[in-house]
Design a protein around this motif. Structure first.
Motif, PDB file in Angstrom:
ATOM      1  N   SER A 474       0.763  -1.605  -0.201  1.00 29.44           N
ATOM      2  CA  SER A 474       0.081  -0.129   0.061  1.00 29.44           C
ATOM      3  C   SER A 474       1.103   0.694   0.424  1.00 29.44           C
ATOM      4  CB  SER A 474      -1.048  -0.292   1.132  1.00 29.44           C
ATOM      5  OG  SER A 474      -0.248   0.598   2.759  1.00 29.44           O
ATOM      6  N   GLY A 477       1.525   1.890  -3.079  1.00 36.76           N
ATOM      7  CA  GLY A 477       0.644   2.740  -4.006  1.00 36.76           C
ATOM      8  C   GLY A 477       0.127   3.735  -3.365  1.00 36.76           C
ATOM      9  N   GLN A 478       0.890   4.513  -2.441  1.00 33.13           N
ATOM     10  CA  GLN A 478       0.812   6.008  -2.295  1.00 33.13           C
ATOM     11  C   GLN A 478       1.608   6.458  -2.866  1.00 33.13           C
ATOM     12  OE1 GLN A 478       0.558   6.099   1.950  1.00 33.13           O
ATOM     13  NE2 GLN A 478      -0.756   4.073   1.815  1.00 33.13           N
ATOM     14  N   GLU A 481       0.360   7.405  -6.197  1.00 40.18           N
ATOM     15  CA  GLU A 481      -0.632   8.698  -6.035  1.00 40.18           C
ATOM     16  C   GLU A 481      -0.032   9.521  -5.980  1.00 40.18           C
ATOM     17  OE1 GLU A 481      -3.313   7.462  -2.890  1.00 40.18           O
ATOM     18  OE2 GLU A 481      -3.440   4.584  -3.997  1.00 40.18           O
ATOM     19  N   ARG A 482       0.818   9.900  -5.625  1.00 44.17           N
ATOM     20  CA  ARG A 482       1.815  11.260  -5.156  1.00 44.17           C
ATOM     21  C   ARG A 482       2.725  11.536  -6.022  1.00 44.17           C
ATOM     22  NH1 ARG A 482       3.301  11.826   1.703  1.00 44.17           N
ATOM     23  NH2 ARG A 482       1.233  10.274   2.270  1.00 44.17           N
TER      24      ARG A 482
END
Length: 586
Positions: A474, A477-478, A481-482
């Protein structure tokens, strides 16, 4: 690091030997252990004390010579001789971060070693009689055996996984007549079912399938079949005499071909179910070894003839006995009964001879705990043939006791006798079953809490470990996303900035992983891997809760990402050895 230090000592040993400081025929096993406290260094070796007696020199003098000959190493700050001759290694401050590059470079290979040196091992496990479905006790043996096989391979052994199919002998005859009687009932014949026949619903299923295939070809007069049998136990007689007489009557009336067809239908159905059950559980074998083929090949007869030629058997009370008490067993054992039937033990003698005749260096038998008394007689048979009994080792697996709602489960509603492995897998899933089975030594009793195994909480050990893996995924994934990137090389350059206590703890645990694999493999203890994974997951979760990974500082961010990615790799590898998946989301 232990392997690197061992290599340094090996080079030093050769240098001292070349100078005439040690005899050429001394080839000790170099042992490296973690230091006991900071004053004793990070690692220590007792090599000098191992060499003292054959070299006829004081161990401290040898230690000083070895230290003087040690090659330099970038992660070794200093080496000291302590006490009677211990060699203590003190590592540099950045030595702990070296494991991150090792994991990054080696990937799935990290943790693997050559402790087994390519030795071949035949690992036999489960080997449940094909007389019914696998129960939860068999499941524990399956999970242990499969994990041990993977663990041994990770440590450099060549492993063959084998299932010994007990498809010959008296229990198969009892299975055959149980199916025959249910087959006759299928066509309306009135028969009395024997007291010690196999009663599970699966017997009716096999009989129905047989009836569909052959029709009424094997239909017998039920009354005539049982007319002259001696009384069963419930009738005031002997259940063993009754069932043996029933077997003889069935063979006579069906003829050998018909009887064999019924027996084979039963064996094929049950063995097919066992194969499918194990495959769905993630347990696979290299060979399914048939006892019947062993007997029909004459191997059992030849083994008994060889024992007779060696003077290792004798006749008494009409039976043939093996002199196992001569080799430490509590008493002698029957290998051929008075009625001419060979015993299971006789087949096992031939089977174990076959194992070593195939060239395996060693063999491991995974037995149920009720086979405790069997170990001495099997080892005795090997010794009688001149084979070293220590080439064969045993692991005994205790039964698993299931609990739901704090109450112990007594039986399965489907079988009426036991909880099947399939029922357990359907309720908690493969991952929970494999991990829970692996958490303790097989010789220890296992209380299996079904509610805990299904819970999504930190109290559930398999969920806790898998969640650590998913959490790391995760974070990646973050990162995406950033709109941030991970630069592993930049992280490696900044690795010395991983100075937080939580980071140092994680680094230390990651460095231990190869040691855990080697120690667990040599001890035949997969539970060491499960315990390690729980400790590693706990350290990661603590780190996750205490620190931010995706910080603005790119160097520190990349270093922390390197650390958690290495943690993810080790968790995935460890779970893989136990046969448990590593989900990316939960």
């Amino acid at each position: 690091m232990k392997q690197q230090l061992a290599e340094l000592l090996r080079q030093a040993l050769e240098a001292v030997r070349a100078e005439g400081g040690l005899p050429d025929d001394v080839q000790p096993e170099i042992q490296i252990e973690r230091g006991r406290g900071s004053e004793h260094g990070d690692y220590a070796s007792n090599l000098a004390m191992q060499l003292a007696r054959p070299a006829r020199r004081a161990p401290r003098q040898i230690a000083e010579a070895l230290v003087a000959a040690l090659p330099a190493h970038r992660y070794v700050a200093r080496v000291e001789v302590a006490g009677p001759g211990f060699i203590n290694f003190f590592l540099t401050a950045d030595a702990g971060t070296a494991v991150l590059e090792d994991i990054r470079r080696q990937g799935e290979a990290f943790g693997r070693c050559n402790a087994g040196r390519g030795q071949s091992v035949l690992l036999e496990f489960v080997s449940a009689n094909p007389t019914g479905p696998l129960h939860v006790g068999h499941g524990r043996g399956a999970a242990f055996g499969a994990a041990l096989a993977s663990l041994l391979e990770a440590a450099g052994f060549r492993v063959q996984r084998e299932y010994y199919v007990n498809d010959a002998g008296r229990q198969m005859d009892i299975l055959a007549v149980s199916v025959l009687l249910r087959y006759l009932e299928h066509f309306g014949e009135a028969v009395r079912f024997p007291d010690n026949g196999y009663r599970g619903d699966y017997i009716r299923d096999i009989a129905a399938t047989l009836a569909e295939r052959v029709g009424e070809r094997y239909r017998l007069d039920g009354a005539a079949l049982t007319a002259e049998l001696p009384p069963d136990a419930a009738q005031g007689g002997d259940k063993e005499r009754h069932i043996d007489a029933l077997v003889r009557a069935a063979r006579e009336r069906l003829g050998e071909a018909g009887y064999r067809d019924v027996l084979q239908a039963a064996v094929n159905a049950i063995l097919g179910d066992i194969r499918a059950d194990l495959a769905e559980f993630g347990v696979h074998y290299d060979r399914w070894f048939s006892e019947r083929e062993l007997v029909e090949s004459g191997a059992v007869g030849r083994a008994l003839e060889q024992l007779q030629a060696r003077g290792e058997v004798y006749e008494a009370d009409g039976a043939l006995w093996f002199r196992s008490s001569r080799y430490g067993d509590e008493k002698d054992r029957v290998v051929r009964r008075a009625d001419g039937q060979i015993t299971y033990f006789a087949s096992d003698i031939a089977y174990h001879l076959d194992k070593f005749a195939r060239g395996f260096d060693s063999a491991v038998d995974v037995f149920g705990a009720d086979h405790h008394g069997y170990m001495a007689r099997v080892r005795a048979s090997l010794e009688a043939f001149g084979l070293a009994p220590d080439r064969l080792s045993f692991r005994l697996v205790q039964f698993a006791i299931l609990y739901r709602g704090g109450e112990r489960l007594q039986m399965s509603t489907r079988s009426g006798e036991f909880v099947t492995l399939r029922e357990l897998r359907d309720e908690v899933g493969n991952d929970a079953a494999r991990f829970f089975y692996a958490m303790r030594r097989p010789e220890q009793h296992l209380d299996f809490d079904l509610d805990l195994a299904k819970s999504q909480s930190n109290d559930n050990p398999v969920y806790y470990v898998q969640y650590a893996h998913a959490r790391i995924c995760s974070v990646l994934g973050q990162l995406a996303e950033r709109g941030l990137n991970h630069d592993p090389d930049n992280g490696a350059a900044a690795a010395t900035r991983l100075t937080e206590d939580h980071e140092q703890q994680l680094l230390g645990l990651l460095g231990r992983y190869p040691e855990v694999i080697e120690a667990a493999a040599l001890a035949h203890e997969p539970h060491q891997v499960a315990q390690y994974l729980r400790e590693l997951a706990a350290a990661f979760h603590t780190y996750y809760n205490a620190h931010t990974f995706l910080v603005d500082d790119a160097g520190l961010r990349d270093a922390r990402l390197n650390l958690i990615l290495a943690t993810r790799q080790v968790i995935r590898s460890g779970l893989g050895i136990l046969g448990v998946s590593a989900p990316e989301s939960m």
